[in-house]
Design a protein around this motif. Structure first.
Motif, PDB file in Angstrom:
ATOM      1  N   GLU A  55       0.847  -1.196   0.000  1.00  0.00           N
ATOM      2  CA  GLU A  55       0.000   0.000   0.000  1.00  0.00           C
ATOM      3  C   GLU A  55       0.879   1.241   0.000  1.00  0.00           C
ATOM      4  OE1 GLU A  55      -2.214  -0.475   3.572  1.00  0.00           O
ATOM      5  OE2 GLU A  55      -3.471  -2.080   2.755  1.00  0.00           O
ATOM      6  N   LYS A  56       0.706   2.095  -1.004  1.00  0.00           N
ATOM      7  CA  LYS A  56       1.439   3.362  -1.120  1.00  0.00           C
ATOM      8  C   LYS A  56       2.944   3.161  -1.024  1.00  0.00           C
ATOM      9  CE  LYS A  56      -2.406   5.810   0.926  1.00  0.00           C
ATOM     10  NZ  LYS A  56      -2.915   6.409   2.153  1.00  0.00           N
ATOM     11  N   GLY A  57       3.453   2.128  -1.667  1.00  0.00           N
ATOM     12  CA  GLY A  57       4.890   1.884  -1.698  1.00  0.00           C
ATOM     13  C   GLY A  57       5.456   1.275  -0.427  1.00  0.00           C
ATOM     14  N   GLU A  58       4.591   0.830   0.489  1.00  0.00           N
ATOM     15  CA  GLU A  58       5.049   0.181   1.711  1.00  0.00           C
ATOM     16  C   GLU A  58       4.393  -1.195   1.817  1.00  0.00           C
ATOM     17  OE1 GLU A  58       3.982   3.004   4.768  1.00  0.00           O
ATOM     18  OE2 GLU A  58       5.983   3.867   4.704  1.00  0.00           O
ATOM     19  N   VAL A  59       5.095  -2.131   2.453  1.00  0.00           N
ATOM     20  CA  VAL A  59       4.608  -3.503   2.559  1.00  0.00           C
ATOM     21  C   VAL A  59       4.123  -3.744   3.986  1.00  0.00           C
ATOM     22  CG1 VAL A  59       5.194  -5.921   2.186  1.00  0.00           C
ATOM     23  CG2 VAL A  59       6.355  -4.175   0.868  1.00  0.00           C
ATOM     24  N   PHE A  60       2.908  -4.279   4.116  1.00  0.00           N
ATOM     25  CA  PHE A  60       2.323  -4.565   5.429  1.00  0.00           C
ATOM     26  C   PHE A  60       1.869  -6.013   5.492  1.00  0.00           C
ATOM     27  CE2 PHE A  60       1.767  -0.012   5.013  1.00  0.00           C
ATOM     28  CZ  PHE A  60       2.128   0.456   6.270  1.00  0.00           C
ATOM     29  N   ILE A  61       1.968  -6.599   6.688  1.00  0.00           N
ATOM     30  CA  ILE A  61       1.445  -7.944   6.914  1.00  0.00           C
ATOM     31  C   ILE A  61       0.227  -7.832   7.832  1.00  0.00           C
ATOM     32  CG2 ILE A  61       3.065  -8.401   8.825  1.00  0.00           C
ATOM     33  CD1 ILE A  61       2.992 -11.371   7.879  1.00  0.00           C
ATOM     34  N   TYR A  62      -0.846  -8.492   7.429  1.00  0.00           N
ATOM     35  CA  TYR A  62      -2.105  -8.476   8.182  1.00  0.00           C
ATOM     36  C   TYR A  62      -2.384  -9.881   8.708  1.00  0.00           C
ATOM     37  CZ  TYR A  62      -2.995  -4.008   5.908  1.00  0.00           C
ATOM     38  OH  TYR A  62      -2.898  -2.716   5.469  1.00  0.00           O
ATOM     39  N   GLY A  63      -2.996  -9.951   9.872  1.00  0.00           N
ATOM     40  CA  GLY A  63      -3.427 -11.233  10.413  1.00  0.00           C
ATOM     41  C   GLY A  63      -2.329 -12.051  11.068  1.00  0.00           C
ATOM     42  N   MET A  64      -1.142 -11.500  11.204  1.00  0.00           N
ATOM     43  CA  MET A  64      -0.052 -12.206  11.896  1.00  0.00           C
ATOM     44  C   MET A  64      -0.320 -12.082  13.390  1.00  0.00           C
ATOM     45  SD  MET A  64       3.950 -11.366  11.676  1.00  0.00           S
ATOM     46  CE  MET A  64       5.156 -12.135  12.711  1.00  0.00           C
ATOM     47  N   HIS A  65      -0.509 -13.212  14.062  1.00  0.00           N
ATOM     48  CA  HIS A  65      -0.866 -13.186  15.480  1.00  0.00           C
ATOM     49  C   HIS A  65       0.370 -13.395  16.342  1.00  0.00           C
ATOM     50  CE1 HIS A  65      -2.493 -14.472  19.345  1.00  0.00           C
ATOM     51  NE2 HIS A  65      -3.573 -13.793  18.995  1.00  0.00           N
ATOM     52  N   ILE A  66       0.718 -12.364  17.119  1.00  0.00           N
ATOM     53  CA  ILE A  66       1.782 -12.470  18.120  1.00  0.00           C
ATOM     54  C   ILE A  66       1.103 -12.324  19.479  1.00  0.00           C
ATOM     55  CG2 ILE A  66       3.893 -11.470  19.055  1.00  0.00           C
ATOM     56  CD1 ILE A  66       4.559 -10.483  16.248  1.00  0.00           C
ATOM     57  N   SER A  67       1.114 -13.389  20.268  1.00  0.00           N
ATOM     58  CA  SER A  67       0.433 -13.374  21.568  1.00  0.00           C
ATOM     59  C   SER A  67       1.016 -12.294  22.465  1.00  0.00           C
ATOM     60  CB  SER A  67       0.590 -14.728  22.253  1.00  0.00           C
ATOM     61  OG  SER A  67      -0.005 -15.719  21.476  1.00  0.00           O
ATOM     62  N   PRO A  68       0.167 -11.657  23.281  1.00  0.00           N
ATOM     63  CA  PRO A  68       0.675 -10.626  24.203  1.00  0.00           C
ATOM     64  C   PRO A  68       1.668 -11.224  25.200  1.00  0.00           C
ATOM     65  CG  PRO A  68      -1.716 -10.558  24.079  1.00  0.00           C
ATOM     66  CD  PRO A  68      -1.276 -11.777  23.336  1.00  0.00           C
ATOM     67  N   TYR A  69       2.705 -10.474  25.506  1.00  0.00           N
ATOM     68  CA  TYR A  69       3.728 -10.894  26.460  1.00  0.00           C
ATOM     69  C   TYR A  69       3.139 -10.842  27.866  1.00  0.00           C
ATOM     70  CZ  TYR A  69       8.319 -11.009  28.720  1.00  0.00           C
ATOM     71  OH  TYR A  69       9.409 -11.340  29.480  1.00  0.00           O
ATOM     72  N   GLU A  70       3.276 -11.930  28.632  1.00  0.00           N
ATOM     73  CA  GLU A  70       2.636 -12.010  29.948  1.00  0.00           C
ATOM     74  C   GLU A  70       3.082 -10.904  30.902  1.00  0.00           C
ATOM     75  OE1 GLU A  70       4.215 -15.625  29.516  1.00  0.00           O
ATOM     76  OE2 GLU A  70       2.499 -15.988  28.220  1.00  0.00           O
ATOM     77  N   LYS A  71       4.356 -10.569  30.882  1.00  0.00           N
ATOM     78  CA  LYS A  71       4.871  -9.574  31.822  1.00  0.00           C
ATOM     79  C   LYS A  71       4.879  -8.177  31.218  1.00  0.00           C
ATOM     80  CE  LYS A  71       7.773 -13.078  33.842  1.00  0.00           C
ATOM     81  NZ  LYS A  71       8.396 -14.049  32.984  1.00  0.00           N
ATOM     82  N   GLY A  72       4.190  -7.994  30.091  1.00  0.00           N
ATOM     83  CA  GLY A  72       4.254  -6.728  29.375  1.00  0.00           C
ATOM     84  C   GLY A  72       3.285  -5.670  29.845  1.00  0.00           C
ATOM     85  N   ASN A  73       2.251  -6.022  30.568  1.00  0.00           N
ATOM     86  CA  ASN A  73       1.157  -5.163  31.052  1.00  0.00           C
ATOM     87  C   ASN A  73       0.773  -4.054  30.065  1.00  0.00           C
ATOM     88  OD1 ASN A  73       3.084  -3.072  31.757  1.00  0.00           O
ATOM     89  ND2 ASN A  73       3.417  -4.058  33.719  1.00  0.00           N
ATOM     90  N   ILE A  74       1.027  -2.782  30.359  1.00  0.00           N
ATOM     91  CA  ILE A  74       0.530  -1.671  29.530  1.00  0.00           C
ATOM     92  C   ILE A  74       1.275  -1.534  28.204  1.00  0.00           C
ATOM     93  CG2 ILE A  74      -0.324  -0.336  31.484  1.00  0.00           C
ATOM     94  CD1 ILE A  74       2.257   1.417  31.121  1.00  0.00           C
ATOM     95  N   PHE A  75       2.429  -2.165  28.074  1.00  0.00           N
ATOM     96  CA  PHE A  75       3.221  -1.996  26.860  1.00  0.00           C
ATOM     97  C   PHE A  75       2.812  -2.954  25.746  1.00  0.00           C
ATOM     98  CE2 PHE A  75       5.970  -0.611  30.365  1.00  0.00           C
ATOM     99  CZ  PHE A  75       6.128   0.716  29.987  1.00  0.00           C
TER     100      PHE A  75
END
Length: 156
Positions: A55-75
């Motif tokens: 899109e507009k000369g940039e490449v994006f990946i959609y639907g790639m699931h990275i599970s939330p980090y357990e100790k990551g809280n607000i980040f």
């Protein structure tokens, strides 16, 4: 001083090889947040249902699931958010030209660590028809049967 060049596989997309003929592969970096990298280090990633768009000369990946980090809280970020892929301009232009051909698409093939960097292998692919899939399944069955026969012969 340089990082190790060891490759550690995180996720593999076997479905891509089943549904598509992979003509060419490209390596791209992924723009990630810190907690996403930590989650990837623990192997929490899925690219089974993901796809890639330019899109507009940039490449994006959609639907790639990275599970939330357990100790990551607000980040922690949204696990399914679109992520930007980092490729050279000439590679993006080349892919854009090839995508205009009928039936060509971009699919993620595998995600891995190359040293300390997260990389994704992008495949330029053509869709398989139903009869192509049947032929592949028949070949796999024949090979499996031949291996079984070979194993049986070697036992006696």
């Amino acid at each position: 001083m340089g990082a190790k060049t060891g490759i550690k596989l995180i996720a593999n997309n076997k479905k891509a090889y089943h549904d598509y003929f992979i003509d060419d592969t490209y390596e791209a970096g992924i723009s990630l947040a810190g907690t996403e990298v930590k989650s990837l280090r623990m192997g929490k990633c899925s690219i089974k249902e993901s796809f890639i768009r330019i899109e507009k000369g940039e490449v994006f990946i959609y639907g790639m699931h990275i599970s939330p980090y357990e100790k990551g809280n607000i980040f922690n970020k949204d696990p399914l958010r679109p992520r930007k892929l980092l490729m050279h301009r000439y590679e993006i232009n080349k892919l854009t030209g090839k995508m205009k051909e009928k039936g060509m698409t971009l699919v993620p093939v595998k995600v891995y660590f190359k040293g300390s960097l997260v990389k994704i292998e992008v495949g330029l692919a053509r869709g398989k028809k139903l009869y192509d899939k049947r032929q592949d399944i028949a070949k796999k069955d024949q090979r499996r049967e031949a291996e079984k026969q070979f194993k049986v012969k070697n036992l006696y």
